[in-house]
Structure formats: C-alpha cells, structure tokens
Design an enzyme around this catalytic site. Structure first.
Site, PDB file in Angstrom:
ATOM      1  N   PRO A  16       0.830  -1.207   0.000  1.00 21.21           N
ATOM      2  CA  PRO A  16       0.000   0.000   0.000  1.00 21.21           C
ATOM      3  C   PRO A  16       0.863   1.255   0.000  1.00 21.21           C
ATOM      4  O   PRO A  16       2.023   1.212   0.392  1.00 21.21           O
ATOM      5  CB  PRO A  16      -0.771  -0.100   1.312  1.00 21.21           C
ATOM      6  CG  PRO A  16       0.097  -0.922   2.196  1.00 21.21           C
ATOM      7  CD  PRO A  16       0.793  -1.896   1.302  1.00 21.21           C
ATOM      8  N   SER A 264       7.571   4.647   9.291  1.00 19.14           N
ATOM      9  CA  SER A 264       7.599   3.613   8.250  1.00 19.14           C
ATOM     10  C   SER A 264       6.256   2.908   8.127  1.00 19.14           C
ATOM     11  O   SER A 264       5.371   3.060   8.969  1.00 19.14           O
ATOM     12  CB  SER A 264       8.695   2.601   8.559  1.00 19.14           C
ATOM     13  OG  SER A 264       8.224   1.691   9.519  1.00 19.14           O
ATOM     14  N   LYS A 265       6.157   2.137   7.059  1.00 15.91           N
ATOM     15  CA  LYS A 265       4.929   1.361   6.835  1.00 15.91           C
ATOM     16  C   LYS A 265       4.658   0.443   8.018  1.00 15.91           C
ATOM     17  O   LYS A 265       3.526   0.212   8.390  1.00 15.91           O
ATOM     18  CB  LYS A 265       5.105   0.481   5.590  1.00 15.91           C
ATOM     19  CG  LYS A 265       4.931   1.231   4.297  1.00 15.91           C
ATOM     20  CD  LYS A 265       4.877   0.274   3.130  1.00 15.91           C
ATOM     21  CE  LYS A 265       4.795   1.068   1.840  1.00 15.91           C
ATOM     22  NZ  LYS A 265       4.724   0.246   0.653  1.00 15.91           N
ATOM     23  N   ARG A 266       5.754  -0.082   8.571  1.00 18.50           N
ATOM     24  CA  ARG A 266       5.594  -1.029   9.663  1.00 18.50           C
ATOM     25  C   ARG A 266       5.049  -0.378  10.935  1.00 18.50           C
ATOM     26  O   ARG A 266       4.559  -1.048  11.817  1.00 18.50           O
ATOM     27  CB  ARG A 266       6.917  -1.738   9.954  1.00 18.50           C
ATOM     28  CG  ARG A 266       7.222  -2.852   8.981  1.00 18.50           C
ATOM     29  CD  ARG A 266       8.571  -3.449   9.278  1.00 18.50           C
ATOM     30  NE  ARG A 266       9.607  -2.429   9.291  1.00 18.50           N
ATOM     31  CZ  ARG A 266      10.184  -1.919   8.197  1.00 18.50           C
ATOM     32  NH1 ARG A 266       9.808  -2.349   7.011  1.00 18.50           N
ATOM     33  NH2 ARG A 266      11.124  -1.003   8.286  1.00 18.50           N
ATOM     34  N   GLY A 268       2.570   1.198  11.063  1.00 18.07           N
ATOM     35  CA  GLY A 268       1.154   0.886  10.893  1.00 18.07           C
ATOM     36  C   GLY A 268       0.285   1.444  11.984  1.00 18.07           C
ATOM     37  O   GLY A 268       0.377   2.627  12.325  1.00 18.07           O
TER      38      GLY A 268
END
Ligand code: GLU
Length: 506
Positions: A16, A264-266, A268
C-alpha cells in the site's frame, strides 16, 4: 495550453501507499498544476520479486480519494505509454547496449558466491567491498573490462549469467543542484558500479527510471530523500547518454511523532494512527491496516495536513483548499529537515474542516448512519440535530455519541450522576413536572424554559433539583446541548415518556 513542466509520481507496487508516498504524489501534483504542467503516474514494477498484485489498484484508488488525479498514466492519456515498466521491458536492453558501446557500462559475470567471498574477505580485513574503479580491472573480478571480447561473447553465447554495470568515473568531484538542498558535491570515487541490467533480463530501477524519465520528457524529479544517494548515479547516467537531466528536488523525510526515525509502513497502527490513506488488506497474511478514509477523515483535511509536512506558506494561514495550495506551493519553501508527524494536528485539521462543511452536507453523511441503526427521521430534523452538535464533533462517526438522545430514550443513566442528583423526593418532583409539561401549549424552547423555570421559582426550590434530574431523564448523562432545545426537538410526548422511564428505572 500546457507548459512543458512534466513531473511524475513513480511508485513501486510493493504494497500500500504510505503517507510519505502520498505526500510525494501531492507535491508533484501541486507543482504540476501550479506550473500548468502535467502530472504523470508511472508504475515501477521491474522488481518482480517484490510485486504485490493489489498494490497498483490501491495506489490509483488512493490518489482518487485524495482528489489528486494524474493526467497521464496506466489506461489514461497514454501519450508516452505504456506507463507500467513491466510492459516496457523490451525497451531497456537497447539503452544498456548504448552504454556498453559508449564504454559507460560493462558486462560482469561474477557469481553470487564469488561476490560473497570477496565481501567476506574484505570484512575479515576490516574493509568494505565496493565493486568499482579500485578493483574492477585488477583481475579478481570477472568482467568485460578484463576479459577479451571473444571471451565475453563466448560466455554470453554459452548462456552464462551476466549483469551490466555502470562504469563510474574515477577522481571526479561531481557538482549537483537540488531545488531544495542547493549545491551538493560528490566524490565519484565513493560510488560503486551499480547494476543497470539484471541477470533475469530486467533493468534495475536506476536504468529504467532514467530511460523512462527521459522518454516521458520529465522536467522535474520530485521524490523522497531516500533517493538522494542515487542522484549522482542518475546525473552520471544522463551524462553518459548525452541527455539533458531533469531538475531534482528531494523531499524531507516524515519522522515519527516522538523522537527520531522515519515513519515507516511497519509503524502501521502501532503508534495509534493510520499510516495509509485507505484501509489495506494484506492478501497473504490477511492483516488489515487502518486508513484515513475509513477512519473518518475528510480527504481535504488529510491533504491539507500532508501539505504542511515539509512545506509552509511563510504566513500564519494553515487552512488551504487544494486550489489555494496550488497557488501557494513553491519548492523553495520545502524544508530540508525531516518533518515530524503529529497525529493531534491531523485531528485539528479534521475538526477545522468539519466546521466548514455545510449542515446539509453533513446531514447527508449522517442519514445513512442513522438508517443503519433503524432510525428514520426526516431530513429537516436531522439537519437541526447536526447544526447543534457539529461544533463538538471531529468525525461524522462522533455524531451518534453526541446526539443519540435526539432519536431515542437513553439506554442507560450515568451511575455517578444519578447517585448525586436523583435523590429522595426526585420521583415526586418529576411526576409533578410531567403535569407541568403536559399543560404547556407553546412547546418552543424559549417558552418551555420560561414556564418550567416559573414553576421552579414558585416552588421555591433550587433550579438544580429539577434541571439535573430532567437532563438525566432526557439525555442519560449530564451533558449535551441546551436542555430546552432538546425538549423542543423531541416534543412533548417523548419528553414525558422519558421522564416516566427515568422514574421507573433510576
Ligand atoms: N520507484 C521508486 C519508488 O518506489 C521511485 C523513485 C523515484 O521517484 O525516482 O519510490
């Protein structure tokens, strides 16, 4: 007429789109529109190992929700198409060959094991192995700089695996200009000979990116700071091809709200706020990550917030429509240092936008939520409710919590408030109040207030003795808008019914 400003957003569909990616897209969009230029979407999917099937659709849906549509891209005005690099695959080898011919690139046959052993050997001596000028022609590495042409051809026709590497120049100080960071100089001796073409027959990001930016006539490359280390190679590639390089602008990182480090994406949902524009379901793991849209943010509030993550107009103004952003946006006002993400500020923007929405627009958003609860009230009624609560709402989802009492009897009565305010004698007082209410003819807010207050005054008791239990009966807690406005809205019969219920329940 369009200008020749052409920018591109070039995401890799590996998952995403993170908010950092959306900001890159937004700045490209604003820059294009400000300069009457073209905003291109290019899908950089040359790394098949990291390809995620639903990612491209996600990216396109996200741009659409954000209201920053691309002018050219997959299935749209394909003037310079195709816009998916996997569909341009056959084109890149030709360009790698041009560089080979010009002496700016060379074949390398080193196997993964050989390279690994060089790496380990260097490590053992406390050194770092870099494939470049200082070892590429020493004989230990297997490439076309040391092999004869015949040997090279033989290896290729034998089907030996090879890559094509860029031959970085030696002993040069490269001067580069970044629109945001100014002059940057790089010693080319520190560069490694990056792979341009992989053994699987696909170009690497570097080659495909430069070839496509050139063929698509990109005038400005606006991208994240993580690509700054690649800028020297990219400039060198333009030079090697004899092409005019576009202008570069590297945007600052978006940092975590607390302390340092890239958001970061992580991260989340871990930090308590979404990092994606839309909800994303990982098809492999089934994990679902929250998105701003589904969390109830308005797209223009989200975009306004993102615009300020690294840019400011130089004035006190913070609320900007997309049109105003286009007018004011300037790369010169983008900061070099990282922008700290602030979830509270996101909510502040959301709240500001909530206040600017018209009651009619918000009513249209609230009606489906009410229908889901089985509540059908006419639009005029809902509109009145919305106008009385909107000031205290951040999200449309907050409406119900702020206004359920306009639609139904309280489901429960606040225990603490009941204990404190529902005393001995209260039921009798409330029963008497029912009679008073029943006798009121003009049920407008001002008149009920007048008549009820007159009755309280005549009884010579404190206002609180009546008003608090009355609020508890109608609302269930000691909160909400002006009590007599509620009475007017729900009407005589409903008010009486609720007081009777409270007498029975509390
Ligand atoms: N495909 C790269 C990415 O995923 C694009 C970098 C660039 O804009 O040059 O971010």
């Amino acid at each position: 007429m369009k200008s020749n400003v052409r920018v591109r957003f070039a995401p890799s569909p590996t998952g995403p789109l993170h908010i950092g990616g959306v900001r890159t897209a937004l700045y490209n969009y604003l820059f294009a529109k400000k300069n009457n230029g073209t905003f291109v979407l290019r899908i950089e999917d040359t790394d098949q190992t990291r390809y995620v099937a639903n990612a491209e659709k996600y990216i396109i849906d996200a741009l659409e929700w954000c209201n920053i549509p691309f002018d050219e891209g997959p299935n749209k005005n394909e003037k310079f198409g195709p816009y998916r690099q996997s569909e341009r695959k056959d084109l890149y080898k030709k360009y790698a060959d041009i560089l080979l011919k010009k002496g700016w690139a060379y074949y390398a046959f080193d196997t993964a094991e050989q390279l690994d052993s060089h790496r380990k050997g260097h490590e053992a001596e406390g050194k770092t192995f870099i494939y470049n000028w200082h070892n590429r022609e020493k004989g230990r590495l297997v490439n076309s700089l040391v092999l004869t042409d015949d040997e090279v051809q033989k290896r290729i026709s034998n089907g030996d695996k090879f890559v094509i590497r860029f031959k970085s120049p030696q002993d040069e100080t490269l001067q580069m200009e970044d629109e945001i960071r100014g002059n940057i100089s790089i010693d080319t001796n520190t560069l490694d000979d990056k792979i341009l073409f992989k053994s699987d027959g696909m170009p690497t990001y570097h080659l495909a990116n430069i070839v496509d930016d050139h063929l698509m006539e990109i005038s400005h490359v606006i991208r994240g700071e993580e690509w700054l280390p690649s800028m020297a190679l990219h400039i060198l590639l333009y030079r090697a091809f004899d092409w005019k390089a576009p202008k570069f602008a590297h945007l600052p990182l978006i940092l975590k709200p607390v302390g340092k480090g890239k958001l970061s994406k992580r991260d989340g949902d871990k930090l308590g706020f979404p990092v994606f524009p839309l909800t994303y379901t990982n098809e492999e793991s089934g994990d679902v990550s929250r998105g701003y849209k589904e969390d109830g943010y308005f797209a223009n509030a989200f975009i306004n917030m993102l615009a300020f993550l690294g840019w400011n107009p130089g004035t006190e103004q913070e609320i900007f429509s997309l049109e105003e952003l286009i007018k004011e946006f300037d790369l010169k006002r983008v900061s070099k240092s990282g922008a700290k993400f602030n979830p509270d500020k996101t909510n502040w923007f959301q709240q500001q936008y909530m206040q600017t929405k018209s009651d009619a627009e918000l009513t249209d958003l609230y009606i489906p939520i009410l229908s889901e609860k089985g509540i059908t009230k006419d639009k005029k009624y809902v509109l009145k409710v919305v106008s009385s609560i909107k000031e205290r709402a951040i999200f449309v989802e907050d409406f119900w919590g702020l206004s359920s009492f306009f639609f139904e009897n309280p489901k429960e009565y606040d225990a603490k408030a009941s204990k404190k305010n529902w005393k001995e004698g209260t039921p009798e007082l409330m029963t008497e109040l029912i009679t008073v209410i029943n006798s009121i003819e003009d049920f407008s807010s001002t008149n009920t207030e007048k008549e009820i207050k007159e009755w309280i005054t005549a009884k010579e008791i404190g206002f609180g003795k009546v008003m608090q239990p009355l609020r508890l009966s109608l609302v269930g807690k000691l909160a909400g808008p002006h009590l007599f406005d509620i009475i007017e809205m729900i009407g005589k019969q409903e008010s009486i019914k609720r007081i009777e219920n409270a007498i029975k329940t509390i």
